[in-house]
Design a protein around this motif. Sequence first.
Motif, PDB file in Angstrom:
ATOM      1  N   ASP A   3       0.822  -1.206   0.000  1.00 28.40           N
ATOM      2  CA  ASP A   3       0.000   0.000   0.000  1.00 28.40           C
ATOM      3  C   ASP A   3       0.856   1.256   0.000  1.00 28.40           C
ATOM      4  O   ASP A   3       0.471   2.292  -0.550  1.00 28.40           O
ATOM      5  N   LEU A   4       2.017   1.185   0.632  1.00 28.99           N
ATOM      6  CA  LEU A   4       2.914   2.344   0.680  1.00 28.99           C
ATOM      7  C   LEU A   4       3.339   2.742  -0.732  1.00 28.99           C
ATOM      8  O   LEU A   4       3.283   3.924  -1.097  1.00 28.99           O
ATOM      9  N   ASP A   5       3.771   1.757  -1.505  1.00 25.23           N
ATOM     10  CA  ASP A   5       4.161   2.034  -2.899  1.00 25.23           C
ATOM     11  C   ASP A   5       2.977   2.513  -3.725  1.00 25.23           C
ATOM     12  O   ASP A   5       3.089   3.467  -4.505  1.00 25.23           O
ATOM     13  N   ARG A   6       1.849   1.837  -3.550  1.00 26.70           N
ATOM     14  CA  ARG A   6       0.660   2.180  -4.346  1.00 26.70           C
ATOM     15  C   ARG A   6       0.240   3.626  -4.112  1.00 26.70           C
ATOM     16  O   ARG A   6      -0.039   4.365  -5.063  1.00 26.70           O
ATOM     17  N   ILE A   7       0.207   4.033  -2.864  1.00 28.37           N
ATOM     18  CA  ILE A   7      -0.250   5.386  -2.544  1.00 28.37           C
ATOM     19  C   ILE A   7       0.744   6.435  -3.057  1.00 28.37           C
ATOM     20  O   ILE A   7       0.349   7.426  -3.684  1.00 28.37           O
ATOM     21  N   LEU A   8       2.031   6.237  -2.806  1.00 27.75           N
ATOM     22  CA  LEU A   8       3.018   7.219  -3.274  1.00 27.75           C
ATOM     23  C   LEU A   8       3.020   7.302  -4.788  1.00 27.75           C
ATOM     24  O   LEU A   8       3.088   8.398  -5.360  1.00 27.75           O
ATOM     25  N   ASN A   9       2.952   6.157  -5.475  1.00 33.02           N
ATOM     26  CA  ASN A   9       2.909   6.178  -6.941  1.00 33.02           C
ATOM     27  C   ASN A   9       1.707   6.963  -7.446  1.00 33.02           C
ATOM     28  O   ASN A   9       1.800   7.731  -8.416  1.00 33.02           O
ATOM     29  N   THR A  10       0.572   6.773  -6.781  1.00 39.51           N
ATOM     30  CA  THR A  10      -0.640   7.512  -7.162  1.00 39.51           C
ATOM     31  C   THR A  10      -0.448   9.004  -6.965  1.00 39.51           C
ATOM     32  O   THR A  10      -0.825   9.820  -7.823  1.00 39.51           O
ATOM     33  N   GLU A  66       4.047   2.953  15.429  1.00 42.17           N
ATOM     34  CA  GLU A  66       4.488   1.579  15.656  1.00 42.17           C
ATOM     35  C   GLU A  66       3.761   0.608  14.720  1.00 42.17           C
ATOM     36  O   GLU A  66       4.355  -0.368  14.248  1.00 42.17           O
ATOM     37  N   GLY A  67       2.474   0.874  14.462  1.00 42.50           N
ATOM     38  CA  GLY A  67       1.728   0.035  13.534  1.00 42.50           C
ATOM     39  C   GLY A  67       2.304   0.103  12.133  1.00 42.50           C
ATOM     40  O   GLY A  67       2.397  -0.919  11.433  1.00 42.50           O
ATOM     41  N   LEU A  68       2.714   1.293  11.703  1.00 43.32           N
ATOM     42  CA  LEU A  68       3.349   1.446  10.392  1.00 43.32           C
ATOM     43  C   LEU A  68       4.718   0.763  10.360  1.00 43.32           C
ATOM     44  O   LEU A  68       5.095   0.148   9.359  1.00 43.32           O
ATOM     45  N   CYS A  69       5.436   0.863  11.474  1.00 40.06           N
ATOM     46  CA  CYS A  69       6.756   0.226  11.539  1.00 40.06           C
ATOM     47  C   CYS A  69       6.638  -1.290  11.409  1.00 40.06           C
ATOM     48  O   CYS A  69       7.496  -1.944  10.798  1.00 40.06           O
ATOM     49  N   ALA A  70       5.572  -1.843  11.967  1.00 35.07           N
ATOM     50  CA  ALA A  70       5.356  -3.289  11.871  1.00 35.07           C
ATOM     51  C   ALA A  70       5.155  -3.727  10.422  1.00 35.07           C
ATOM     52  O   ALA A  70       5.407  -4.887  10.072  1.00 35.07           O
ATOM     53  N   LEU A  71       4.707  -2.788   9.574  1.00 36.74           N
ATOM     54  CA  LEU A  71       4.509  -3.083   8.149  1.00 36.74           C
ATOM     55  C   LEU A  71       5.757  -2.784   7.317  1.00 36.74           C
ATOM     56  O   LEU A  71       5.759  -2.990   6.103  1.00 36.74           O
ATOM     57  N   GLY A  72       6.807  -2.254   7.967  1.00 30.85           N
ATOM     58  CA  GLY A  72       8.064  -2.008   7.260  1.00 30.85           C
ATOM     59  C   GLY A  72       8.249  -0.597   6.755  1.00 30.85           C
ATOM     60  O   GLY A  72       9.039  -0.363   5.828  1.00 30.85           O
ATOM     61  N   VAL A  73       7.561   0.383   7.361  1.00 29.65           N
ATOM     62  CA  VAL A  73       7.615   1.738   6.830  1.00 29.65           C
ATOM     63  C   VAL A  73       9.009   2.360   6.904  1.00 29.65           C
ATOM     64  O   VAL A  73       9.388   3.153   6.033  1.00 29.65           O
ATOM     65  N   GLU A  74       9.802   1.991   7.899  1.00 28.92           N
ATOM     66  CA  GLU A  74      11.132   2.609   8.034  1.00 28.92           C
ATOM     67  C   GLU A  74      12.042   2.233   6.859  1.00 28.92           C
ATOM     68  O   GLU A  74      12.733   3.098   6.298  1.00 28.92           O
ATOM     69  N   SER A  75      12.046   0.959   6.492  1.00 22.86           N
ATOM     70  CA  SER A  75      12.867   0.553   5.343  1.00 22.86           C
ATOM     71  C   SER A  75      12.307   1.136   4.060  1.00 22.86           C
ATOM     72  O   SER A  75      13.069   1.503   3.144  1.00 22.86           O
ATOM     73  N   TRP A  76      10.973   1.260   3.985  1.00 22.86           N
ATOM     74  CA  TRP A  76      10.344   1.851   2.796  1.00 22.86           C
ATOM     75  C   TRP A  76      10.760   3.314   2.634  1.00 22.86           C
ATOM     76  O   TRP A  76      11.098   3.755   1.533  1.00 22.86           O
ATOM     77  N   ILE A  77      10.744   4.062   3.733  1.00 22.94           N
ATOM     78  CA  ILE A  77      11.164   5.473   3.684  1.00 22.94           C
ATOM     79  C   ILE A  77      12.609   5.568   3.200  1.00 22.94           C
ATOM     80  O   ILE A  77      12.945   6.409   2.357  1.00 22.94           O
ATOM     81  N   ALA A  78      13.478   4.696   3.731  1.00 23.61           N
ATOM     82  CA  ALA A  78      14.887   4.718   3.321  1.00 23.61           C
ATOM     83  C   ALA A  78      15.026   4.459   1.821  1.00 23.61           C
ATOM     84  O   ALA A  78      15.830   5.116   1.142  1.00 23.61           O
ATOM     85  N   GLU A  79      14.244   3.523   1.305  1.00 23.88           N
ATOM     86  CA  GLU A  79      14.281   3.217  -0.130  1.00 23.88           C
ATOM     87  C   GLU A  79      13.829   4.414  -0.966  1.00 23.88           C
ATOM     88  O   GLU A  79      14.449   4.748  -1.985  1.00 23.88           O
TER      89      GLU A  79
END
Length: 406
Positions: free
Chosen positions: A94-101, A126-139
């Motif tokens: 969902d992170l990629d989908r939303i940013l791409n949109t 913390e809920g976002l972190c559980a989904l991997g948001v920190e690594s996603w932000i870095a990418e």
Amino acid sequence: MQYRIDPKTGNKLSALGFGCMRFPKGIAGQIDIDKSAALIKSAVDRGMNYFDTAYIYGGSEIALGQIFKRYPELREKIYIASKLHFHHVKSYSDLDRILNTQLERLGTDHIDYYLMHNLTAPSDWEGLCALGVESWIAEQKAAGRIRQIGFSYHGSQGDYAKLLECYSWEFTLIQYNYSDENYQAGKAGLQKAAAMGLPVMIMEPLLGGRLATGIPKQAVKLFEQAAPGRSPAAWAMRWLWDQPEVTVVLSGMNSMAQLDDNINTAENAIPGCLSASEREVYPQVVKIFRESYKIPCTGCNYCMPCPKRVNIPGCFAAYNASYAVDLFTGFQQYTTTSNISDPKSNSSARNCVKCGKCVKECPQNIDIPAQLKRVARRLEPAPMRWGARVHWKMHEMKFIGKYIKM
């Protein structure tokens, strides 16, 4: 235009930022691209360079993208801030989908200031972190698709301080105005964030316009006596720019008159711009304002649409007007916004079934069902409901319809 420095990047940001949630709209409720484009073009030409939108601001990102197509030169002159509402994220994809949109809507390859939207407590992050948001932000930052990462906040003051420590944030957005300087993050949160070296952006400086056009007459009179010719909106904005911790103040301007007033104010508003006598006026105005402003709704529309068609912001605005102006004015506004006389499209407060959907979305943490009950009790008494039903029946039967102005 005055500029303030983002201490994280050295970017010179205009002290006045453009909040794009309240673009001018047409009769059918769609964003008026021509009027919005004229506002944006004028704002940039006069030095504004920070523009704030969001994934959930109906049509706002698309409108900005269309305006950039019309004036391609604007994109390179401004910083775009947009937001990802964490409620919309259920998985990493969902992170990629939303940013791409968002990038597609805006017609750009990057967003300068990207926010995790409407965080209310560390548990949201913390809920976002559980989904991997920190690594996603870095990418995303490594790919240049996101330049700065921050968050917008709508929780308690104590949780804001904790949230600041949860991640290496690069900026933050808080609600802050003179009507209650201790609400949500508040003054303490502003000062803590600034002490940590974060630029602090301000939303709702006019409390959804209420501090511009909704304050009682006696409060307006106090302002006028202290500084003849200065608008209530200018008083509200100057209160913020007087504080050195404030970086950018966002304003949702939808007319040239509003843009002119805010820019004229911004050009002369620097830290320490208020005199001692001017500062003494605010507590007097706040006292009057609080006595009349009963429900702290900013009209952001996050609670809409209501499953039962209740016009929640309209109901609250009418209720507040019944105290700030007079009961008759409140009745007039309520009759218009709730369409109470038409059973086919009635959107009155009494339609609320307490489903709780709106409560989850309200950034002001208003107990909406309870407040709607107050609205109905004050603005929809039995005689009014009876009269509305008779009014509709008479119109429907067309006996005296030509004498009734709907």
